[in-house]
Motif scaffolding. Structure first.
Motif, PDB file in Angstrom:
ATOM      1  N   LEU A 175      40.315  29.803  25.713  1.00  0.00           N
ATOM      2  CA  LEU A 175      39.096  30.558  25.418  1.00  0.00           C
ATOM      3  C   LEU A 175      38.870  31.595  26.523  1.00  0.00           C
ATOM      4  O   LEU A 175      38.014  31.416  27.396  1.00  0.00           O
ATOM      5  CB  LEU A 175      37.890  29.609  25.341  1.00  0.00           C
ATOM      6  CG  LEU A 175      37.857  28.646  24.152  1.00  0.00           C
ATOM      7  CD1 LEU A 175      36.757  27.623  24.356  1.00  0.00           C
ATOM      8  CD2 LEU A 175      37.630  29.420  22.860  1.00  0.00           C
ATOM      9  N   PRO A 176      39.621  32.660  26.512  1.00  0.00           N
ATOM     10  CA  PRO A 176      39.510  33.637  27.615  1.00  0.00           C
ATOM     11  C   PRO A 176      38.197  34.404  27.640  1.00  0.00           C
ATOM     12  O   PRO A 176      37.781  34.872  28.698  1.00  0.00           O
ATOM     13  CB  PRO A 176      40.688  34.582  27.355  1.00  0.00           C
ATOM     14  CG  PRO A 176      40.950  34.463  25.886  1.00  0.00           C
ATOM     15  CD  PRO A 176      40.664  33.043  25.537  1.00  0.00           C
ATOM     16  N   GLU A 177      37.532  34.558  26.487  1.00  0.00           N
ATOM     17  CA  GLU A 177      36.272  35.300  26.416  1.00  0.00           C
ATOM     18  C   GLU A 177      36.414  36.696  27.036  1.00  0.00           C
ATOM     19  O   GLU A 177      35.548  37.153  27.784  1.00  0.00           O
ATOM     20  CB  GLU A 177      35.148  34.522  27.097  1.00  0.00           C
ATOM     21  CG  GLU A 177      34.713  33.270  26.353  1.00  0.00           C
ATOM     22  CD  GLU A 177      34.040  33.578  25.009  1.00  0.00           C
ATOM     23  OE1 GLU A 177      33.371  34.627  24.898  1.00  0.00           O
ATOM     24  OE2 GLU A 177      34.201  32.770  24.068  1.00  0.00           O
ATOM     25  N   VAL A 178      37.530  37.352  26.731  1.00  0.00           N
ATOM     26  CA  VAL A 178      37.824  38.678  27.269  1.00  0.00           C
ATOM     27  C   VAL A 178      38.368  39.562  26.155  1.00  0.00           C
ATOM     28  O   VAL A 178      39.151  39.109  25.313  1.00  0.00           O
ATOM     29  CB  VAL A 178      38.878  38.593  28.400  1.00  0.00           C
ATOM     30  CG1 VAL A 178      39.380  39.981  28.789  1.00  0.00           C
ATOM     31  CG2 VAL A 178      38.290  37.904  29.619  1.00  0.00           C
ATOM     32  N   ASN A 179      37.945  40.811  26.151  1.00  0.00           N
ATOM     33  CA  ASN A 179      38.519  41.800  25.243  1.00  0.00           C
ATOM     34  C   ASN A 179      39.651  42.502  25.992  1.00  0.00           C
ATOM     35  O   ASN A 179      39.415  43.250  26.940  1.00  0.00           O
ATOM     36  CB  ASN A 179      37.466  42.823  24.822  1.00  0.00           C
ATOM     37  CG  ASN A 179      38.013  43.853  23.838  1.00  0.00           C
ATOM     38  OD1 ASN A 179      39.228  43.997  23.679  1.00  0.00           O
ATOM     39  ND2 ASN A 179      37.125  44.587  23.185  1.00  0.00           N
ATOM     40  N   LYS A 180      40.888  42.243  25.584  1.00  0.00           N
ATOM     41  CA  LYS A 180      42.051  42.784  26.293  1.00  0.00           C
ATOM     42  C   LYS A 180      41.983  44.304  26.430  1.00  0.00           C
ATOM     43  O   LYS A 180      42.413  44.869  27.438  1.00  0.00           O
ATOM     44  CB  LYS A 180      43.336  42.383  25.574  1.00  0.00           C
ATOM     45  CG  LYS A 180      44.631  42.860  26.230  1.00  0.00           C
ATOM     46  CD  LYS A 180      45.837  42.280  25.520  1.00  0.00           C
ATOM     47  CE  LYS A 180      47.138  42.809  26.096  1.00  0.00           C
ATOM     48  NZ  LYS A 180      47.334  44.247  25.840  1.00  0.00           N
ATOM     49  N   LEU A 194      41.876  47.479  35.421  1.00  0.00           N
ATOM     50  CA  LEU A 194      42.700  47.095  36.562  1.00  0.00           C
ATOM     51  C   LEU A 194      42.387  47.891  37.822  1.00  0.00           C
ATOM     52  O   LEU A 194      42.981  47.645  38.872  1.00  0.00           O
ATOM     53  CB  LEU A 194      44.191  47.286  36.219  1.00  0.00           C
ATOM     54  CG  LEU A 194      44.754  46.410  35.102  1.00  0.00           C
ATOM     55  CD1 LEU A 194      46.221  46.769  34.858  1.00  0.00           C
ATOM     56  CD2 LEU A 194      44.628  44.932  35.434  1.00  0.00           C
ATOM     57  N   SER A 195      41.475  48.809  37.747  1.00  0.00           N
ATOM     58  CA  SER A 195      41.194  49.665  38.891  1.00  0.00           C
ATOM     59  C   SER A 195      40.606  48.857  40.053  1.00  0.00           C
ATOM     60  O   SER A 195      39.974  47.818  39.860  1.00  0.00           O
ATOM     61  CB  SER A 195      40.234  50.787  38.500  1.00  0.00           C
ATOM     62  OG  SER A 195      38.959  50.281  38.150  1.00  0.00           O
ATOM     63  N   THR A 196      40.848  49.353  41.249  1.00  0.00           N
ATOM     64  CA  THR A 196      40.344  48.697  42.451  1.00  0.00           C
ATOM     65  C   THR A 196      40.148  49.742  43.538  1.00  0.00           C
ATOM     66  O   THR A 196      40.560  50.891  43.387  1.00  0.00           O
ATOM     67  CB  THR A 196      41.322  47.603  42.938  1.00  0.00           C
ATOM     68  OG1 THR A 196      40.699  46.835  43.962  1.00  0.00           O
ATOM     69  CG2 THR A 196      42.612  48.208  43.469  1.00  0.00           C
ATOM     70  N   THR A 197      39.545  49.339  44.627  1.00  0.00           N
ATOM     71  CA  THR A 197      39.352  50.228  45.766  1.00  0.00           C
ATOM     72  C   THR A 197      39.993  49.606  46.997  1.00  0.00           C
ATOM     73  O   THR A 197      39.817  48.413  47.261  1.00  0.00           O
ATOM     74  CB  THR A 197      37.853  50.476  46.028  1.00  0.00           C
ATOM     75  OG1 THR A 197      37.268  51.084  44.872  1.00  0.00           O
ATOM     76  CG2 THR A 197      37.661  51.406  47.220  1.00  0.00           C
ATOM     77  N   PHE A 198      40.744  50.404  47.716  1.00  0.00           N
ATOM     78  CA  PHE A 198      41.416  49.939  48.929  1.00  0.00           C
ATOM     79  C   PHE A 198      41.176  50.942  50.041  1.00  0.00           C
ATOM     80  O   PHE A 198      41.500  52.128  49.908  1.00  0.00           O
ATOM     81  CB  PHE A 198      42.921  49.775  48.662  1.00  0.00           C
ATOM     82  CG  PHE A 198      43.724  49.397  49.884  1.00  0.00           C
ATOM     83  CD1 PHE A 198      43.601  48.136  50.447  1.00  0.00           C
ATOM     84  CD2 PHE A 198      44.595  50.307  50.467  1.00  0.00           C
ATOM     85  CE1 PHE A 198      44.346  47.782  51.575  1.00  0.00           C
ATOM     86  CE2 PHE A 198      45.333  49.968  51.588  1.00  0.00           C
ATOM     87  CZ  PHE A 198      45.219  48.699  52.147  1.00  0.00           C
TER      88      PHE A 198
END
Length: 281
Positions: free
Chosen positions: A40-45, A50-54
Motif C-alpha cells: 500500500l504505497p499510497e503514492v502517485n508514481k 526526485l529534486s533535492t538541494t545540495f
C-alpha cells in the motif's frame, strides 16, 4: 613533474577503460540491504519528485557524477561529454585532480571545458589532500576553483593509492590541519572525498570538526586505485597493489558510519551501479 603527472593521468584512463580495475572480491555492500516492499504505497508514481538541494543548489535528482579525470588532452572529451549531460539533466559533476593544470597551465582547458559546456550545473573542483602538506595552500585551492568557476571544491584523500604508487607521496601528516585551514579561509564550500577506500566514523567526525561542508565517502566496491597502480607497473614489481586491491570500507558501511556520526550532507560513491543502489544509499 608536470609531464609525469600528465602521463599518470593518461595511464589511469587507459587502465580503467582496458583493464579490470574494479574491486575484485569486495563489494559495495548494498546487496546486503533489502528494501521493504509496500503493498500500500499510497503514492502517485507520476507525481514523485526526485529534486533535492545540495549546498544551496537545486538538483533535478540526487545525482553527482563523481570525479574522473582531467590533466591530459584525452580527458577533455570525457569531461566535455559529462558536462553536457549534467547540464541537460540538471545534475552535478566533479572533475579529477587539478594538480596537472597547476603544474602546467596549458592543461587548464581539460578542466575548464566543464563550465563551458555546463554553465548552470553544480561543478566541484578537486585538489589532493596530500598536496596540501607538500607545498600547496590557499592560493592553489583558489586557482582550481576559479579554473572551472566551481560551486564547491573537493579535497580528495587517497592515502592507499599514494602508498602503492611507485612515485606516490606518502607523508600525510598534517593533512587534517591543512583542510581545517582551507575550510576556514575559503568562501567556497569544501567537500572532503575518499577515492575508493571509504571514510570511517572517526574520520568523518574529525572532518566535521575541521569545518568541511560535506563528505563523499568514496567506499570500496567500484574502481580500486590499488588495482590501477598494480596495472601501471609490472605485476611482479607491485606486490602492494595486489595485496591491497580490495582494501577499505564498503560504501554502504562507510555511508552508515558517516551519516550517523555527522550532521553534514553525505555523498555516497563507490560501486553504485543501479537506480536500486542509489535508492538504498
Amino acid at each position: 613533474m608536470a609531464n609525469q603527472t600528465g602521463k599518470r593521468k593518461e595511464d589511469h584512463i587507459r587502465i580503467c577503460l582496458g583493464n579490470k580495475a574494479q574491486a575484485k572480491n569486495a563489494t559495495s555492500g548494498f546487496e546486503d540491504i533489502q528494501l521493504v516492499h509496500r503493498a500500500l504505497p499510497e503514492v502517485n508514481k507520476e507525481k514523485i519528485d526526485l529534486s533535492t538541494t545540495f549546498l544551496g543548489k537545486k538538483f533535478n535528482a540526487p545525482i553527482i557524477v563523481g570525479a574522473m579525470t582531467g590533466g591530459t588532452a584525452k580527458a577533455t572529451q570525457i569531461n566535455s561529454s559529462i558536462a553536457q549531460a549534467v547540464e541537460k539533466l540538471g545534475l552535478g559533476m566533479g572533475v579529477g585532480s587539478q594538480r596537472a593544470a597547476i603544474e602546467n597551465q596549458k592543461l587548464e582547458q581539460t578542466f575548464a571545458v566543464t563550465r563551458k559546456m555546463a554553465p548552470n550545473a553544480f561543478l566541484i573542483a578537486n585538489i589532493g589532500g596530500v598536496q596540501l602538506v607538500h607545498g600547496y595552500g590557499l592560493k592553489e585551492v583558489r586557482k582550481v576553483v576559479e579554473m572551472i568557476d566551481a560551486d564547491a571544491v573537493a579535497v580528495h584523500l587517497n592515502a592507499l593509492q599514494e602508498a602503492v604508487q611507485p612515485e606516490g607521496q606518502t607523508n600525510f601528516k598534517g593533512v587534517l590541519a591543512k583542510i581545517s585551514e582551507i575550510a576556514g579561509a575559503l568562501d567556497t564550500p569544501v567537500i572532503v572525498k575518499e577515492t575508493g577506500a571509504g571514510i570511517s566514523a572517526d574520520d568523518a567526525k574529525a572532518l566535521e570538526d575541521a569545518g568541511v561542508k560535506a563528505i563523499d565517502v568514496g567506499g570500496v566496491g567500484g574502481t580500486s586505485f590499488a588495482a590501477v597502480e598494480y596495472y601501471r607497473t609490472a605485476a611482479k614489481e607491485n606486490v602492494s597493489g595486489k595485496a591491497f586491491w580490495d582494501w577499505g570500507i564498503p560504501t554502504a558501511v562507510s555511508l552508515i558510519e558517516t551519516s550517523q556520526t555527522v550532521k553534514l550532507p553525505v555523498i555516497a560513491s563507490g560501486g553504485l551501479r543501479s537506480g536500486t543502489d542509489v535508492t538504498k544509499a
